[in-house]
Design a protein around this motif. Structure first.
Motif, PDB file in Angstrom:
ATOM      1  N   SER A 140     123.350  66.903  67.533  1.00 47.41           N
ATOM      2  CA  SER A 140     122.987  66.674  66.132  1.00 47.41           C
ATOM      3  C   SER A 140     122.909  67.968  65.331  1.00 47.41           C
ATOM      4  CB  SER A 140     121.652  65.938  66.037  1.00 47.41           C
ATOM      5  OG  SER A 140     120.627  66.714  66.633  1.00 47.41           O
ATOM      6  N   GLY A 141     122.962  69.113  66.024  1.00 47.89           N
ATOM      7  CA  GLY A 141     122.875  70.394  65.343  1.00 47.89           C
ATOM      8  C   GLY A 141     124.236  71.040  65.147  1.00 47.89           C
ATOM      9  N   VAL A 164     120.407  70.782  55.876  1.00 45.65           N
ATOM     10  CA  VAL A 164     120.264  72.216  56.104  1.00 45.65           C
ATOM     11  C   VAL A 164     118.806  72.515  56.408  1.00 45.65           C
ATOM     12  CG1 VAL A 164     120.575  74.528  55.148  1.00 45.65           C
ATOM     13  CG2 VAL A 164     122.171  72.698  54.528  1.00 45.65           C
ATOM     14  N   ILE A 165     118.548  73.130  57.570  1.00 44.55           N
ATOM     15  CA  ILE A 165     117.165  73.405  57.946  1.00 44.55           C
ATOM     16  C   ILE A 165     116.880  74.895  58.116  1.00 44.55           C
ATOM     17  CG2 ILE A 165     116.864  71.152  59.015  1.00 44.55           C
ATOM     18  CD1 ILE A 165     117.164  72.428  61.727  1.00 44.55           C
ATOM     19  N   ALA A 166     117.924  75.734  58.156  1.00 39.50           N
ATOM     20  CA  ALA A 166     117.688  77.168  58.309  1.00 39.50           C
ATOM     21  C   ALA A 166     118.923  77.952  57.885  1.00 39.50           C
ATOM     22  CB  ALA A 166     117.324  77.513  59.754  1.00 39.50           C
ATOM     23  N   LEU A 175     119.163  76.562  51.107  1.00 39.64           N
ATOM     24  CA  LEU A 175     118.781  75.465  51.987  1.00 39.64           C
ATOM     25  C   LEU A 175     119.119  74.098  51.397  1.00 39.64           C
ATOM     26  CD1 LEU A 175     115.337  76.890  53.141  1.00 39.64           C
ATOM     27  CD2 LEU A 175     117.371  76.629  54.577  1.00 39.64           C
ATOM     28  N   GLN A 176     119.714  74.118  50.205  1.00 39.84           N
ATOM     29  CA  GLN A 176     120.168  72.885  49.545  1.00 39.84           C
ATOM     30  C   GLN A 176     119.035  71.869  49.414  1.00 39.84           C
ATOM     31  OE1 GLN A 176     123.755  71.586  51.563  1.00 39.84           O
ATOM     32  NE2 GLN A 176     124.756  73.570  51.329  1.00 39.84           N
ATOM     33  N   MET A 177     117.874  72.363  48.982  1.00 39.30           N
ATOM     34  CA  MET A 177     116.709  71.505  48.783  1.00 39.30           C
ATOM     35  C   MET A 177     116.699  70.982  47.349  1.00 39.30           C
ATOM     36  SD  MET A 177     113.658  73.255  51.029  1.00 39.30           S
ATOM     37  CE  MET A 177     113.520  74.789  50.135  1.00 39.30           C
ATOM     38  N   PRO A 178     115.872  69.969  47.063  1.00 35.14           N
ATOM     39  CA  PRO A 178     115.783  69.459  45.693  1.00 35.14           C
ATOM     40  C   PRO A 178     115.390  70.559  44.711  1.00 35.14           C
ATOM     41  CG  PRO A 178     114.615  68.021  47.215  1.00 35.14           C
ATOM     42  CD  PRO A 178     114.979  69.253  47.983  1.00 35.14           C
ATOM     43  N   LYS A 179     115.895  70.468  43.484  1.00 39.46           N
ATOM     44  CA  LYS A 179     115.537  71.457  42.473  1.00 39.46           C
ATOM     45  C   LYS A 179     114.031  71.451  42.246  1.00 39.46           C
ATOM     46  CE  LYS A 179     119.928  71.383  39.979  1.00 39.46           C
ATOM     47  NZ  LYS A 179     120.625  71.090  38.689  1.00 39.46           N
ATOM     48  N   CYS A 188     117.270  89.554  63.490  1.00 36.49           N
ATOM     49  CA  CYS A 188     117.686  88.359  62.770  1.00 36.49           C
ATOM     50  C   CYS A 188     116.641  88.037  61.694  1.00 36.49           C
ATOM     51  CB  CYS A 188     117.848  87.178  63.717  1.00 36.49           C
ATOM     52  SG  CYS A 188     118.462  85.681  62.905  1.00 36.49           S
ATOM     53  N   LEU A 189     117.094  87.925  60.462  1.00 37.36           N
ATOM     54  CA  LEU A 189     116.248  87.530  59.340  1.00 37.36           C
ATOM     55  C   LEU A 189     116.541  86.062  59.042  1.00 37.36           C
ATOM     56  CD1 LEU A 189     116.818  90.657  57.060  1.00 37.36           C
ATOM     57  CD2 LEU A 189     115.138  90.352  58.907  1.00 37.36           C
ATOM     58  N   MET A 190     115.548  85.205  59.244  1.00 36.32           N
ATOM     59  CA  MET A 190     115.741  83.759  59.111  1.00 36.32           C
ATOM     60  C   MET A 190     114.838  83.188  58.022  1.00 36.32           C
ATOM     61  SD  MET A 190     115.829  82.497  63.097  1.00 36.32           S
ATOM     62  CE  MET A 190     114.698  83.696  63.807  1.00 36.32           C
ATOM     63  N   VAL A 191     115.335  82.163  57.367  1.00 32.29           N
ATOM     64  CA  VAL A 191     114.503  81.346  56.487  1.00 32.29           C
ATOM     65  C   VAL A 191     114.630  79.910  56.982  1.00 32.29           C
ATOM     66  CG1 VAL A 191     114.036  80.581  54.144  1.00 32.29           C
ATOM     67  CG2 VAL A 191     114.902  82.893  54.536  1.00 32.29           C
ATOM     68  N   ASP A 192     113.527  79.334  57.439  1.00 31.84           N
ATOM     69  CA  ASP A 192     113.512  77.994  58.014  1.00 31.84           C
ATOM     70  C   ASP A 192     112.683  77.065  57.136  1.00 31.84           C
ATOM     71  OD1 ASP A 192     114.586  79.524  60.037  1.00 31.84           O
ATOM     72  OD2 ASP A 192     113.446  78.562  61.636  1.00 31.84           O
ATOM     73  N   ARG A 193     113.132  75.811  57.001  1.00 31.75           N
ATOM     74  CA  ARG A 193     112.279  74.802  56.384  1.00 31.75           C
ATOM     75  C   ARG A 193     111.077  74.571  57.286  1.00 31.75           C
ATOM     76  NH1 ARG A 193     114.953  69.895  53.137  1.00 31.75           N
ATOM     77  NH2 ARG A 193     112.922  69.045  53.711  1.00 31.75           N
ATOM     78  N   ALA A 194     109.872  74.776  56.756  1.00 29.86           N
ATOM     79  CA  ALA A 194     108.679  74.667  57.596  1.00 29.86           C
ATOM     80  C   ALA A 194     108.401  73.241  58.034  1.00 29.86           C
ATOM     81  CB  ALA A 194     107.474  75.235  56.849  1.00 29.86           C
TER      82      ALA A 194
END
Length: 236
Positions: free
Chosen positions: A90-91, A132-134, A191-195, A219-225
């Motif tokens: 699924s990933g 998109v989660i990260a 992350l293609q999140m809602p505006k 590695c610099l990551m931004v993850d949906r918490a």
């Protein structure tokens, strides 16, 4: 604390989504239906719906002719090593950039303090079930055979740590720093999140070392918490 009417409607609808009464993927009620149910004005209902959209619980396409739907609640997973191993079929990990950087000016300040060019830059977007989660930005130092590593990472379903091991470099230790905040406008875009989303993100700085203590990756990551369970174990 006294709630406004739109806040009451928001909380009732939010509870229905979280309890599964409004199921993921199904059509979300129209404003007219909600106005009748809650005996509320159009603006009141729209305020409640907008709050659900910002929270990521209701999906509203920019094309307003399409019906709103209940968003799939993110699947929470324990982070470990390579993304594909964590998420299975699924990933997906989509390469956005893969190149060797030759100039110091191309590097973030945090990387300049740790590495000198040439440096391999690997930028990816990670999705699960098409959400998109990260987003990750990895930097590899020139003690590694950068061209060979670049070649391995360019292959479909490549995994960083397996690729390093195939080149004779064995990562053994991982150090991470986590900072949580609400998503910035650039995070929302990436992350293609809602505006105007009020979904939290976690910014992670990962440093990976081999058994000699040599730095193999930053590695610099931004993850949906809301998509991850952050679990660590360490010695006291």
């Amino acid at each position: 604390m006294v709630r406004n009417k739109w806040q009451d409607i928001y909380h009732q609808l939010r509870d229905r989504i979280l309890r599964g009464e409004l199921k993921p993927g199904q059509a979300f009620p129209t404003n007219f239906e909600l106005m009748k149910e809650f005996n509320a004005h159009a603006a009141t209902v729209q305020n409640a719906v907008n709050a659900l959209i910002r929270e990521g619980l209701v999906y509203s396409a920019e094309n307003t002719t399409k019906k709103r739907t209940v968003r799939h609640l993110p699947y929470r997973v324990k982070r470990s090593g390579d993304f594909i191993k964590e998420h299975g079929d699924s990933g997906k990990e989509i390469t956005l950039q893969l190149k060797i950087l030759q100039e110091t000016e191309e590097l973030p300040e945090v990387i300049q303090k740790e590495m000198q060019p040439p440096i391999l830059f690997y930028h990816t977007r990670q999705t699960r079930d098409d959400m998109v989660i990260a987003v990750t930005r990895s930097y590899f130092p020139n003690l590694l055979p950068l061209e060979r590593l670049k070649s391995r990472l360019s292959k479909p379903d490549a995994m960083i740590y397996s690729s390093l091991k195939s080149l004779g470099y064995h990562p053994t230790d991982c150090e991470e720093t986590l900072v949580s905040s609400l998503a910035s406008p650039s995070d929302i875009d990436e992350l293609q999140m809602p505006k105007n989303a009020n979904i939290p993100v976690v910014r992670i700085t990962r440093k990976v070392y081999d058994y000699r203590g040599r730095l193999l990756q930053i590695c610099l990551m931004v993850d949906r918490a809301d998509c991850y369970t952050f679990q660590y174990r360490f010695s006291l």
